[in-house]
Design an enzyme around this catalytic site. Structure first.
Site, PDB file in Angstrom:
ATOM      1  N   SER A   6       0.888  -1.283  -0.119  1.00 58.71           N
ATOM      2  CA  SER A   6       0.121  -0.010   0.089  1.00 58.71           C
ATOM      3  C   SER A   6       0.898   1.231   0.023  1.00 58.71           C
ATOM      4  CB  SER A   6      -0.704  -0.019   1.219  1.00 58.71           C
ATOM      5  OG  SER A   6      -1.521   1.183   1.518  1.00 58.71           O
ATOM      6  N   HIS A  31      -1.503  -1.481  -3.804  1.00 57.91           N
ATOM      7  CA  HIS A  31      -2.832  -1.206  -3.259  1.00 57.91           C
ATOM      8  C   HIS A  31      -2.688   0.121  -3.036  1.00 57.91           C
ATOM      9  CE1 HIS A  31      -6.054  -2.319  -0.472  1.00 57.91           C
ATOM     10  NE2 HIS A  31      -5.532  -1.358   0.313  1.00 57.91           N
ATOM     11  N   ASP A  33      -4.843   3.445  -1.444  1.00 57.63           N
ATOM     12  CA  ASP A  33      -5.895   3.614  -0.463  1.00 57.63           C
ATOM     13  C   ASP A  33      -6.481   5.094  -0.745  1.00 57.63           C
ATOM     14  OD1 ASP A  33      -5.776   1.457   1.375  1.00 57.63           O
ATOM     15  OD2 ASP A  33      -3.885   1.781   2.028  1.00 57.63           O
ATOM     16  N   MET A  35      -9.293   7.515   0.338  1.00 53.66           N
ATOM     17  CA  MET A  35     -10.148   7.940   1.501  1.00 53.66           C
ATOM     18  C   MET A  35     -10.837   9.599   1.276  1.00 53.66           C
ATOM     19  SD  MET A  35      -7.794   6.776   4.516  1.00 53.66           S
ATOM     20  CE  MET A  35      -6.703   5.270   4.646  1.00 53.66           C
ATOM     21  N   HIS A  64      -8.507   0.945  -3.340  1.00 50.83           N
ATOM     22  CA  HIS A  64      -9.217   0.401  -2.231  1.00 50.83           C
ATOM     23  C   HIS A  64     -10.248   1.574  -1.907  1.00 50.83           C
ATOM     24  CE1 HIS A  64      -9.393  -0.861   2.156  1.00 50.83           C
ATOM     25  NE2 HIS A  64     -10.555  -0.713   1.921  1.00 50.83           N
ATOM     26  N   MET A  66     -12.243   3.863   0.057  1.00 53.73           N
ATOM     27  CA  MET A  66     -13.114   4.151   1.313  1.00 53.73           C
ATOM     28  C   MET A  66     -13.623   5.436   1.355  1.00 53.73           C
ATOM     29  SD  MET A  66      -9.724   2.785   3.882  1.00 53.73           S
ATOM     30  CE  MET A  66      -8.441   2.860   2.306  1.00 53.73           C
ATOM     31  N   MET A 135     -10.742  -6.776   6.022  1.00 56.07           N
ATOM     32  CA  MET A 135     -10.019  -5.529   6.894  1.00 56.07           C
ATOM     33  C   MET A 135      -9.686  -6.169   8.154  1.00 56.07           C
ATOM     34  SD  MET A 135      -9.681  -2.989   4.806  1.00 56.07           S
ATOM     35  CE  MET A 135      -8.721  -1.969   6.052  1.00 56.07           C
ATOM     36  N   ASP A 173      -5.863  -6.805   4.958  1.00 56.01           N
ATOM     37  CA  ASP A 173      -5.506  -5.540   4.931  1.00 56.01           C
ATOM     38  C   ASP A 173      -5.540  -4.899   6.283  1.00 56.01           C
ATOM     39  OD1 ASP A 173      -4.636  -2.956   4.291  1.00 56.01           O
ATOM     40  OD2 ASP A 173      -6.431  -2.321   3.270  1.00 56.01           O
TER      41      ASP A 173
HETATM   42  C1  DX5 Z   1      -6.173   1.182   6.287  1.00 59.80           C
HETATM   43  C2  DX5 Z   1      -5.811   0.982   4.658  1.00 59.80           C
HETATM   44  C3  DX5 Z   1      -4.660   0.041   4.682  1.00 59.80           C
HETATM   45  C4  DX5 Z   1      -3.451   0.704   5.356  1.00 59.80           C
HETATM   46  C5  DX5 Z   1      -2.311  -0.413   5.694  1.00 59.80           C
HETATM   47  O1  DX5 Z   1      -7.402   2.308   6.057  1.00 59.80           O
HETATM   48  O2  DX5 Z   1      -6.906   0.566   3.971  1.00 59.80           O
HETATM   49  O3  DX5 Z   1      -4.492  -0.148   3.386  1.00 59.80           O
HETATM   50  O4  DX5 Z   1      -2.855   1.788   5.126  1.00 59.80           O
HETATM   51  O5  DX5 Z   1      -1.392   0.119   6.572  1.00 59.80           O
HETATM   52  P1  DX5 Z   1      -0.796  -0.668   7.610  1.00 59.80           P
HETATM   53  O6  DX5 Z   1      -0.018  -1.887   6.749  1.00 59.80           O
HETATM   54  O7  DX5 Z   1       0.331   0.076   8.168  1.00 59.80           O
HETATM   55  O8  DX5 Z   1      -1.823  -1.280   8.542  1.00 59.80           O
HETATM   56 ZN    ZN Z   2      -6.332  -0.658   1.870  1.00 57.46          ZN
END
Ligand code: DX5
Ligand code: ZN
Length: 215
Positions: A6, A31, A33, A35, A64, A66, A135, A173
């Site tokens: 990620s 990956h 992320d 948000m 991903h 979110m 998750m 994840d």
């Molecule tokens: C959390 C994300 C993950 C996260 C993983 O909201 O979806 O992908 O960034 O980070 P680590 O591996 O540091 O937990």
């Molecule tokens: Zn993620």
């Protein structure tokens, strides 16, 4: 084991170099992320950053999402070069329609369940999904601690997928490192996502460690 770094924890000012190190370790995908500050209490990247990653690799990119409205925003992520769109089961959208829209636009569909969301909420979509993302932290931030109850969820998902002979892969994840990664592998995970563990040390070495999990 497949590994999907990620890039949320990569040094963005050195993105190309960090990706090169991931490539040298033979990652399977990246990956991303995404948000929106509503679905989760944090803001991160949009399609432009996905485009920047796309320019630096030929590997699969998974976005991903979110965000509250994946049905409204999946298009720009596909246009930016994302291959798989990971959509949260907690969103209030028509998943069958979204699946059709994503796949007819050339993308792959993945379904995501938060720690408190029962696996059953994802079951209706597994037959047509490429990825089931489980998750193992509450989404929003990297660097959180792995939630141990995830292991049982992975096991149940694996049993269901095997029993029904489905093709969907199990991805995990959140809080993945050399210890938790191995627990996930034993429980039946196919793909490990990791941000802080990979990017806070020797990138290629840590990816190598995760890739060996479950052998
Ligand atoms: C959390 C994300 C993950 C996260 C993983 O909201 O979806 O992908 O960034 O980070 P680590 O591996 O540091 O937990
Ligand atoms: Zn993620």
């Amino acid at each position: 084991m497949k590994v999907s770094p990620s890039i949320i924890s990569a040094k963005l000012e050195h993105l190309a170099t960090e990706i090169l190190q991931c490539e040298s370790a033979g990652v399977d995908s990246y990956h991303l992320d995404v948000m929106d500050g509503h679905f989760v209490p944090n803001l991160t990247m949009g399609p432009d950053l996905v485009k920047a990653v796309r320019r630096n690799t030929k590997k699969k990119l998974e976005a991903h999402l979110m965000i509250d409205r994946p049905d409204k925003y999946y298009g720009p992520f596909l246009d930016a070069g994302a291959d798989t769109l990971l959509v949260h089961a907690e969103c209030l959208v028509d998943f069958k329609k979204l699946h059709t829209d994503i796949t007819s636009a050339g993308g792959d569909f993945g379904i995501v369940v938060n720690p408190e969301t029962p696996l059953e909420h994802a079951i209706p979509y597994l037959e047509d999904a490429r990825i089931l993302l489980i998750m193992s932290v509450h989404p929003g931030f990297s660097g959180q601690k792995f939630i141990p109850a995830t292991i049982d969820k992975i096991r149940r998902a694996k049993n269901y997928i095997t029993e029904k002979k489905l093709k969907v892969e199990i991805e995990v994840d959140g809080g993945i490192n050399d210890e938790t990664g191995s627990l996930c592998a034993e429980a039946g995970a196919d793909i490990l996502v990791s941000a802080s563990y990979i990017f806070s040390g020797n990138i290629a070495e840590r990816i190598g460690i995760l890739k060996e999990m479950g052998r």
